[in-house]
Design a protein around this motif. Structure first.
Motif, mmCIF file in Angstrom:
data_model
loop_
_atom_site.group_PDB
_atom_site.id
_atom_site.type_symbol
_atom_site.label_atom_id
_atom_site.label_comp_id
_atom_site.label_asym_id
_atom_site.label_seq_id
_atom_site.Cartn_x
_atom_site.Cartn_y
_atom_site.Cartn_z
ATOM 1 N N TRP A 143 0.765 -1.411 -0.112
ATOM 2 C CA TRP A 143 -0.117 -0.542 0.311
ATOM 3 C C TRP A 143 0.792 1.458 -0.129
ATOM 4 O O TRP A 143 0.347 2.084 -0.699
ATOM 5 C CB TRP A 143 -0.975 0.022 0.873
ATOM 6 N N LEU A 144 1.941 1.193 0.657
ATOM 7 C CA LEU A 144 2.625 2.812 0.278
ATOM 8 C C LEU A 144 3.345 2.423 -0.357
ATOM 9 O O LEU A 144 3.681 3.590 -1.186
ATOM 10 C CB LEU A 144 3.631 1.635 1.421
ATOM 11 N N GLN A 146 2.173 1.582 -3.401
ATOM 12 C CA GLN A 146 1.062 1.678 -4.173
ATOM 13 C C GLN A 146 1.092 3.760 -3.821
ATOM 14 O O GLN A 146 0.330 4.484 -4.644
ATOM 15 C CB GLN A 146 -0.540 1.289 -3.634
ATOM 16 N N GLN A 147 1.301 4.270 -3.238
ATOM 17 C CA GLN A 147 1.182 5.635 -2.631
ATOM 18 C C GLN A 147 2.656 6.542 -3.048
ATOM 19 O O GLN A 147 2.505 7.874 -3.546
ATOM 20 C CB GLN A 147 0.467 5.994 -1.549
ATOM 21 N N GLY A 148 3.309 5.892 -3.856
ATOM 22 C CA GLY A 148 4.371 6.448 -4.037
ATOM 23 C C GLY A 148 5.292 6.708 -3.293
ATOM 24 O O GLY A 148 6.202 7.161 -3.455
ATOM 25 N N ASP A 149 5.504 5.659 -1.717
ATOM 26 C CA ASP A 149 6.208 6.383 -0.451
ATOM 27 C C ASP A 149 7.125 4.713 -0.455
ATOM 28 O O ASP A 149 7.030 3.799 0.204
ATOM 29 C CB ASP A 149 5.276 6.669 0.620
ATOM 30 N N VAL A 150 7.848 5.512 -1.650
ATOM 31 C CA VAL A 150 9.218 3.727 -1.527
ATOM 32 C C VAL A 150 9.671 3.570 -0.698
ATOM 33 O O VAL A 150 10.248 2.103 -0.156
ATOM 34 C CB VAL A 150 9.355 3.701 -2.660
ATOM 35 N N GLU A 151 10.592 4.709 0.130
ATOM 36 C CA GLU A 151 11.242 4.248 1.366
ATOM 37 C C GLU A 151 10.416 4.076 2.148
ATOM 38 O O GLU A 151 11.250 3.043 2.775
ATOM 39 C CB GLU A 151 11.074 6.518 1.511
ATOM 40 N N ARG A 152 9.333 4.442 2.462
ATOM 41 C CA ARG A 152 8.769 3.294 4.060
ATOM 42 C C ARG A 152 8.404 2.245 3.507
ATOM 43 O O ARG A 152 8.282 1.974 4.110
ATOM 44 C CB ARG A 152 8.002 4.586 4.126
ATOM 45 N N ALA A 153 7.785 1.983 1.968
ATOM 46 C CA ALA A 153 7.546 0.705 1.877
ATOM 47 C C ALA A 153 9.167 -0.265 1.895
ATOM 48 O O ALA A 153 8.666 -1.492 3.033
ATOM 49 C CB ALA A 153 7.285 0.060 0.224
ATOM 50 N N ILE A 154 9.837 0.556 1.845
ATOM 51 C CA ILE A 154 11.267 -0.349 1.913
ATOM 52 C C ILE A 154 11.737 -0.299 3.929
ATOM 53 O O ILE A 154 12.135 -1.878 3.900
ATOM 54 C CB ILE A 154 12.485 -0.001 0.941
ATOM 55 N N GLU A 155 10.954 0.304 4.186
ATOM 56 C CA GLU A 155 11.745 0.364 5.732
ATOM 57 C C GLU A 155 10.808 -0.694 6.049
ATOM 58 O O GLU A 155 11.478 -1.664 7.335
ATOM 59 C CB GLU A 155 11.105 2.056 6.176
ATOM 60 N N ARG A 156 8.907 -0.626 5.516
ATOM 61 C CA ARG A 156 8.829 -1.494 5.934
ATOM 62 C C ARG A 156 8.545 -3.111 6.211
ATOM 63 O O ARG A 156 8.848 -4.087 7.006
ATOM 64 C CB ARG A 156 6.606 -1.706 5.902
#
Length: 428
Positions: A143-144, A146-156
């Motif tokens: 979901w992160l 898809q929202q364009g927040d690649v940095e937080r997606a990788i952190e998750r």
């Protein structure tokens, strides 16, 4: 599990029928309102939701049936914290698939505040066989993304790798694989293919290749990640390694069921198409094996494109569509290069010039792996038996007789006052 062992894929459809019957009993039996512990029905809610997602039970493109069941499940599961956490992540995942990412994140945040990592995993595994709350941490990275927040997606993803995967039950292969898929999807497509390969290889348990649901996906996934990683040059470029890889790619036939399991991330037919691309790039244009790989890749690419589009023509799996677009483009470019090479051969022959070929490839393993034109044209997207879709209002899978649920209530009618009203299941 017993039905599947006794009847194979037909047993899966029988299981869906039993779960539907269970919900109808809970809806209509007068004694159900007197149950002291209604948690007996919670695993059925969870199973029906999974079977709807897998296409065993039909619903519309708006996820109407799945959403109604999820809301009732979430309402009734508040009696115990771990059941409530499971119901919340179920609702979050449905909103995530629908594209309601803010709602998905909100339900995930509530689940995260309730979920107890030291106590709930065992309880959830005992009740549902899979700790979907732990899997939900990985799913939330999508979901992160898809929202364009690649940095937080990788952190998750890194949070899951460091805090959840090391202690996760290796026997729960379904949970492990569905947790690894989002991690691979986020890392591989964002410049971290090496990390994706490292994590996947480390946390896939021995014997996963024999698993009934994901066994057929394991070796192709591992090979693709190896080919995409920077450390693969020495391991994958030998003739023997390429030969084994080509044979695996040409015989890999992801079923629709396996594909649906991964729709949130990317199509497994897309995985097959990319595997063909990566192997074809290591062969010279004009070699028979490369032609076979291109034919298989184009066939799988078309199937992957079709699987991401809804009946109304809209994109229904955004991340899967986005992941495949680059692969499809690369396939078209390779086909263009091969066509130009073929024209060059014709020109050389007509002008009387000798055309050189790579004899080590064309005279070596290509003879062993070559697929004739007639065989290539008949490659199917699924070589194994499929499960026929089942509607929630069916009594019999074959007769498909319509069943009317209670005209005045829905599946959760025996729980106390549900705030939000719903249409009956028969209307759905």
């Amino acid at each position: 599990n017993a039905l599947r062992a006794l009847h194979g894929q037909a047993g899966v459809a029988m299981s869906a029928q039993l779960n539907v019957d269970s919900l109808k009993i809970f809806e209509n039996c007068p004694a159900a309102s007197k149950l002291r512990d209604t948690s007996i029905i919670f695993p059925v809610y969870s199973l029906v939701s999974a079977q709807i997602k897998l296409g065993m039970i039909n619903q519309d493109d708006e996820f109407s049936l799945e959403m109604e069941l999820a809301e009732r499940y979430c309402h009734e599961a508040q009696v115990q914290s771990y059941h409530f956490a499971r119901a919340l992540i179920n609702l979050a995942e449905i909103h995530g698939r629908k594209g309601n990412l803010c709602k998905a994140q909100r339900y995930f945040a509530i689940m995260e505040s309730i979920y107890m990592p030291t106590e709930h995993p065992k309880l959830l595994s005992a009740a549902y066989n899979v700790d979907r709350c732990a899997v939900g941490f990985a799913t939330s990275a999508l979901w992160l993304l898809q929202q364009g927040d690649v940095e937080r997606a990788i952190e998750r993803c890194e949070y899951v790798i460091k805090n959840i995967l090391p202690s996760y039950d290796e026997k729960d292969i379904i949970g492990l694989f569905t947790m690894l898929l989002p991690i691979v999807r986020v890392l591989k497509w964002n410049g971290n293919a090496d990390r994706a390969y490292e994590v996947y290889e480390k946390y896939t348990p021995d014997g996963i290749e024999n698993h009934f649901a994901f066994g057929a996906l394991h070796k192709p996934m591992l090979l693709l990640l190896k080919l995409c990683s920077n450390d693969s040059s020495d391991q994958c470029n030998s003739l023997e390694s390429i030969s084994d890889g080509v044979e695996l790619a040409l015989t890999f036939e992801p079923t629709d069921q396996e594909d649906i399991c991964a729709y949130d991330c990317w199509s497994m037919k897309s995985l097959c198409a990319e595997l063909c691309v990566r192997l074809a790039c290591q062969l010279k244009p004009g070699t028979p094996v490369r032609d076979d790989l291109m034919s298989k890749g184009i066939l799988m690419s078309a199937a992957a494109n079709q699987s991401t589009i809804a009946s109304n023509g809209m994109i229904k799996h955004i991340l899967a569509y986005d992941a495949h677009s680059g692969i499809h483009t690369e396939l078209l470019q390779l086909a263009k290069d091969d066509n130009a090479f073929a024209r060059g051969i014709i020109h050389d022959r007509e002008s009387g010039m000798e055309h050189l070929t790579d004899s080590s490839l064309s005279n070596g393993f290509s003879r062993k792996l070559v697929v004739s034109a007639s065989e290539s044209a008949n490659v199917k997207t699924s070589s194994r038996s499929k499960v026929t879709g089942l509607t929630i209002s069916s009594i019999n899978l074959k007769l498909k007789k319509k069943v009317s649920f209670s005209g005045t209530s829905s599946l959760g009618s025996h729980s106390s006052g549900l705030k939000q009203s719903h249409d009956s299941i028969s209307d759905k």
